[in-house]
Design an enzyme around this catalytic site. Structure first.
Site, mmCIF file in Angstrom:
data_model
loop_
_atom_site.group_PDB
_atom_site.id
_atom_site.type_symbol
_atom_site.label_atom_id
_atom_site.label_comp_id
_atom_site.label_asym_id
_atom_site.label_seq_id
_atom_site.Cartn_x
_atom_site.Cartn_y
_atom_site.Cartn_z
ATOM 1 N N ASN A 161 0.803 -1.222 0.000
ATOM 2 C CA ASN A 161 0.000 0.000 0.000
ATOM 3 C C ASN A 161 0.838 1.274 0.000
ATOM 4 O OD1 ASN A 161 0.356 -1.427 2.589
ATOM 5 N ND2 ASN A 161 -0.336 0.484 3.496
ATOM 6 N N CYS A 336 -2.777 4.656 7.027
ATOM 7 C CA CYS A 336 -3.312 3.994 8.214
ATOM 8 C C CYS A 336 -2.439 4.241 9.433
ATOM 9 C CB CYS A 336 -3.424 2.497 7.979
ATOM 10 S SG CYS A 336 -4.598 2.103 6.715
HETATM 11 N N1 PLP Z 1 -4.555 -3.959 3.920
HETATM 12 C C1 PLP Z 1 -4.025 -3.001 3.139
HETATM 13 C C2 PLP Z 1 -2.903 -3.348 2.216
HETATM 14 C C3 PLP Z 1 -4.515 -1.691 3.203
HETATM 15 O O1 PLP Z 1 -3.982 -0.749 2.424
HETATM 16 C C4 PLP Z 1 -5.577 -1.403 4.103
HETATM 17 C C5 PLP Z 1 -6.091 -0.022 4.248
HETATM 18 O O2 PLP Z 1 -5.353 0.920 4.366
HETATM 19 C C6 PLP Z 1 -6.102 -2.442 4.883
HETATM 20 C C7 PLP Z 1 -5.564 -3.703 4.767
HETATM 21 C C8 PLP Z 1 -7.221 -2.205 5.851
HETATM 22 O O3 PLP Z 1 -8.431 -2.092 5.155
HETATM 23 P P1 PLP Z 1 -9.744 -1.494 5.838
HETATM 24 O O4 PLP Z 1 -9.572 -0.016 5.833
HETATM 25 O O5 PLP Z 1 -10.862 -1.941 4.948
HETATM 26 O O6 PLP Z 1 -9.857 -2.058 7.193
#
Ligand code: PLP
Length: 400
Positions: A161, A336
């Protein structure tokens, strides 16, 4: 500097599509009736309100399954990818504990996977966190070297990400199949961006979320292989036994309809959309490198998402840079974890020192990004870098 050709750009510009994406109006249109007149509970078996909701959920399940070469009953709806990742990692490790207590993942997974692995360690499991190579790739050979007789699960993301690097999931899948080990992949950033087929990839568990796909927030799913092998999971939610007992809780019908619509659109438009976005991303990168010194790419030059550009601007702090380009939404690390001031764990893992990590910017292009927006961004970034470097110079000279 004149902004030739950029006068019609609507501000602010959104280039943070790895953090989340806007809802596609076509997705909203499909969702709306399920927020108003078709509000039934998909578990209500005794009246038409319930049947209508259940039919919509079934259709969404089929659309998602079709997009990844799965069967509808292999899709388990969740609240998003954090829950999907937790269910996959905790659920599989706990269900196969009799068989083994070792899990393999990589250092640059999303916290949803990494923190689940830490929770497993607290329960007595052993976890190997593989270091990626300098471009962010975790190879099948690295996974193979870490496999033991006690390994039950490997969790390696399809696309990162932050730096957009794509992992060789098919090769890792082949290896895991041969060794009888389950493979989970977090496909949050990859789904709809590269073709994904669970059988071709040899994946047993795959996480998806709607809000990275021009769908709504709070809706996601986990693919759980039903045959060859039939994957068992220990549920993490307990309650009414929805989703074949794997995820209790009243289904978010409008969200699920949105996820299904978003998945269908992404699959249908992948072939035309990805070259368009890649051309814009390449234009952004080549313009920045031709107009500025000291711009380096983080991640892999070719094995990366078409919409991702993560670059380090030498000598320019990313926070100062973002203040200069306030009408352009970008990110200085994983959205995040952007509350933390620690340098990104991903950039550190691929070998960037703290200063380079703090001088890196992630541009995340998307379905609604235009050429005019990219041209405006290029001009703004070039001006901001020149200004910030010029401001730095007197201090550096004074310090000598
Ligand atoms: N996994 C990856 C690679 C992400 O980029 C994200 C979100 O930023 C997530 C998991 C988490 O997803 P969610 O926001 O739907 O909980």
């Amino acid at each position: 500097m004149p902004l030739a050709g950029n006068r019609d750009v609507k501000l602010p510009i959104y280039l943070d599509n790895h953090a989340t994406t806007p809802l596609d109006p076509r997705v909203l249109e499909e969702m709306l009736p399920y927020l108003t007149q078709h509000f039934g509970n998909a578990a209500s078996k005794s009246h038409s309100f319930g049947w209508r909701a259940e039919a919509a959920v079934t259709e969404a399940r089929e659309r998602i399954a079709e997009a990844i070469g799965a069967r509808a009953k292999e899709i388990v709806f969740t609240s998003g990818a954090t829950e999907s990742d937790d269910l996959a990692v905790l659920g599989a490790a706990r269900a196969y504990r009799e068989k083994g207590d070792h899990v393999i993942t990589s250092e640059i997974e999303h916290p949803a996977v990494l923190d689940s692995c830490r929770a497993l360690e607290a329960e007595g499991f052993r976890v190997t966190y593989l270091a990626p190579d300098a471009q962010g790739i975790t190879s099948a050979a690295a996974v193979e070297a870490a496999l033991t007789e006690r390994t039950t699960l490997v969790s390696i993301m399809a696309a990162n990400n932050e730096i957009g690097t794509l992992n060789p999931i098919a090769a890792i899948g082949q290896l895991c199949k041969a060794r009888g080990v389950l493979l989970h992949t977090d496909a949050v950033q990859a789904f709809g961006k590269i073709p994904l087929d669970v059988n071709a990839l040899g994946v047993d568990l795959l996480s998806i979320t709607a809000h990275k796909l021009y769908g709504p927030k709070g809706a996601g799913c986990l693919y759980v292989r039903g045959t060859n092998p039939r994957v068992r999971l220990a549920p993490i939610f307990h309650g009414g036994g929805h989703e074949r007992g794997l995820r209790s809780g009243t289904l978010n019908v409008p969200g699920i309809v949105g996820l299904g619509a978003a998945a269908r659109l992404a699959a249908a438009e992948l072939a035309s959309e990805q070259p368009r976005v890649r051309a814009l991303r390449d234009h952004l990168f080549s313009s920045l490198t031709s107009r500025l010194q000291g711009v380096t790419l983080n991640g892999h030059p070719t094995e990366r998402l078409a919409a991702n550009l993560n670059v380090c601007f030498a000598g320019v702090g990313s926070d100062a840079m973002m203040m200069q380009i306030r009408d352009i939404a970008v990110s200085s690390g994983s959205a995040c974890t952007s509350a933390a001031i620690e340098p990104s764990h991903v950039l550190q893992a691929i070998g960037l020192d703290s200063e380079s990590a703090h001088s890196s910017i992630r541009f995340g292009l998307g379905r609604f990004t235009t050429r005019e927006e990219i041209d405006y961004t290029i001009d703004s970034v070039v001006r901001a870098v020149a200004k910030l470097r010029a401001e730095r110079r007197p201090f550096e000279i004074a310090a000598e």
